[in-house]
Scaffold this motif. Structure first.
Motif, PDB file in Angstrom:
ATOM      1  N   GLY A  95       0.716  -1.116  -0.207  1.00 14.71           N
ATOM      2  CA  GLY A  95       0.117  -0.068  -0.093  1.00 14.71           C
ATOM      3  C   GLY A  95       0.838   1.314   0.258  1.00 14.71           C
ATOM      4  N   GLY A  96       0.010   2.572   0.002  1.00 15.97           N
ATOM      5  CA  GLY A  96       0.692   3.828   0.043  1.00 15.97           C
ATOM      6  C   GLY A  96       1.141   4.096   1.325  1.00 15.97           C
ATOM      7  N   GLY A  97       1.722   5.368   1.266  1.00 18.24           N
ATOM      8  CA  GLY A  97       2.174   6.128   2.480  1.00 18.24           C
ATOM      9  C   GLY A  97       3.491   6.594   2.404  1.00 18.24           C
ATOM     10  N   SER A  98       4.582   6.469   3.322  1.00 21.11           N
ATOM     11  CA  SER A  98       5.887   6.571   3.184  1.00 21.11           C
ATOM     12  C   SER A  98       6.709   5.568   2.774  1.00 21.11           C
ATOM     13  CB  SER A  98       6.502   7.160   4.577  1.00 21.11           C
ATOM     14  OG  SER A  98       7.744   7.097   4.625  1.00 21.11           O
ATOM     15  N   SER A  99       7.253   5.670   1.504  1.00 18.57           N
ATOM     16  CA  SER A  99       8.191   4.418   0.947  1.00 18.57           C
ATOM     17  C   SER A  99       9.289   4.133   2.028  1.00 18.57           C
ATOM     18  CB  SER A  99       8.522   4.783  -0.537  1.00 18.57           C
ATOM     19  OG  SER A  99       9.312   6.130  -0.477  1.00 18.57           O
ATOM     20  N   PHE A 155       1.049   0.006  -5.057  1.00 19.94           N
ATOM     21  CA  PHE A 155       0.398   1.384  -5.110  1.00 19.94           C
ATOM     22  C   PHE A 155       0.885   2.393  -4.381  1.00 19.94           C
ATOM     23  CE2 PHE A 155      -2.802   3.747  -2.633  1.00 19.94           C
ATOM     24  CZ  PHE A 155      -3.244   4.611  -3.563  1.00 19.94           C
ATOM     25  N   SER A 156       1.110   3.293  -5.278  1.00 22.31           N
ATOM     26  CA  SER A 156       1.603   4.623  -4.712  1.00 22.31           C
ATOM     27  C   SER A 156       3.106   4.138  -4.296  1.00 22.31           C
ATOM     28  CB  SER A 156       0.813   5.197  -3.645  1.00 22.31           C
ATOM     29  OG  SER A 156       1.313   6.573  -3.393  1.00 22.31           O
ATOM     30  N   ALA A 157       3.286   4.551  -2.793  1.00 22.36           N
ATOM     31  CA  ALA A 157       4.551   4.275  -2.152  1.00 22.36           C
ATOM     32  C   ALA A 157       4.863   2.895  -2.519  1.00 22.36           C
ATOM     33  CB  ALA A 157       4.575   4.342  -0.746  1.00 22.36           C
TER      34      ALA A 157
END
Length: 229
Positions: free
Chosen positions: A98-102, A140-142
């Motif tokens: 999932g997304g957030g801070s990689s 997804f995203s990050a």
């Protein structure tokens, strides 16, 4: 094309990507219609809300046998919890980082392996095994950045430890790309000349299949996805 990787960006559950490229991939399996969602790149108190942004969509397909679940990171994880996670990684048909801070997510994925098995690279190797076994791993995203060779945000700010899992060979991406941010992609390409650099706007993605030739060189097919639904 039957990709082993999907890197994508979206602002919501756009229908074409989430139905045709994610849900249908799980439903294709005669018995193992499973999706695992990992919201480990956000703060612990945001993990449930991150899952909720996907749960409502996946609930639509329970009637067809879809089994979609999350796995949450916590400081109180036990060895039996982590054993179960690695069982999911090996066997679930689709997993989504999932997304957030990689960087935060990378730290947690590595820390799980180091803390419980003495091997910080164990999570990454589990992703490689999924690819070898033809299962779909999604970023997804990050999460998309984490599956690439490098974490774009860290590279752009000249930070250390900018390596991703490297499952998507010779790639680096920025998610949620917008007009006016072309310089970011240019800077990535300039700093990482051996990588292809992409900016993924919302509701777009890269479906990737890759492997090794007898010579040891890598072959790679990339399909560009645009979701107008």
């Amino acid at each position: 094309m039957f990709p082993s990787l999907l890197l994508y960006s979206s602002h919501n559950r756009c229908e074409y990507i989430h139905r045709q490229w994610i849900v249908e991939r799980a439903l294709q399996h005669p018995t193992n219609k499973t999706i695992l969602y990992l919201p480990m790149s956000v703060a612990p108190y945001y993990q449930e809300s991150s899952w909720e942004t996907f749960r409502w969509y996946f609930e639509r397909f329970k009637q067809f046998g879809l089994n979609a679940i999350p796995f949450y990171w916590s400081e109180s994880l036990r060895k039996q919890d982590v054993d179960l996670l690695f069982d999911y990684l090996a066997n679930y048909e689709v997993i989504i980082l999932g997304g957030g801070s990689s960087p935060l997510g990378m730290h947690r994925y590595k820390d799980i392996g180091q803390t419980f098995y003495g091997d910080a690279n164990l999570f990454g190797r589990a992703l490689y095994e999924r690819q070898k076994n033809g299962k779909l791993t999604i970023g997804f995203s990050a999460g998309a950045s984490q599956l690439c060779e490098f974490l774009a945000h860290i590279v752009l700010h000249d930070g250390e430890d900018s390596y991703g899992f490297g499952i998507a060979k010779n790639l680096v991406i920025t998610a949620h790309h917008e007009w006016g941010k072309e310089t970011e992609v240019y800077q990535l390409a300039k700093k990482l000349p051996r990588c292809m650099a992409f900016g993924l706007p919302n509701d777009s993605g890269l479906a990737i299949d890759q492997g090794y030739l007898p010579s040891g060189k890598i072959w790679q097919l990339i399909e560009f996805i645009l979701d107008y639904s």
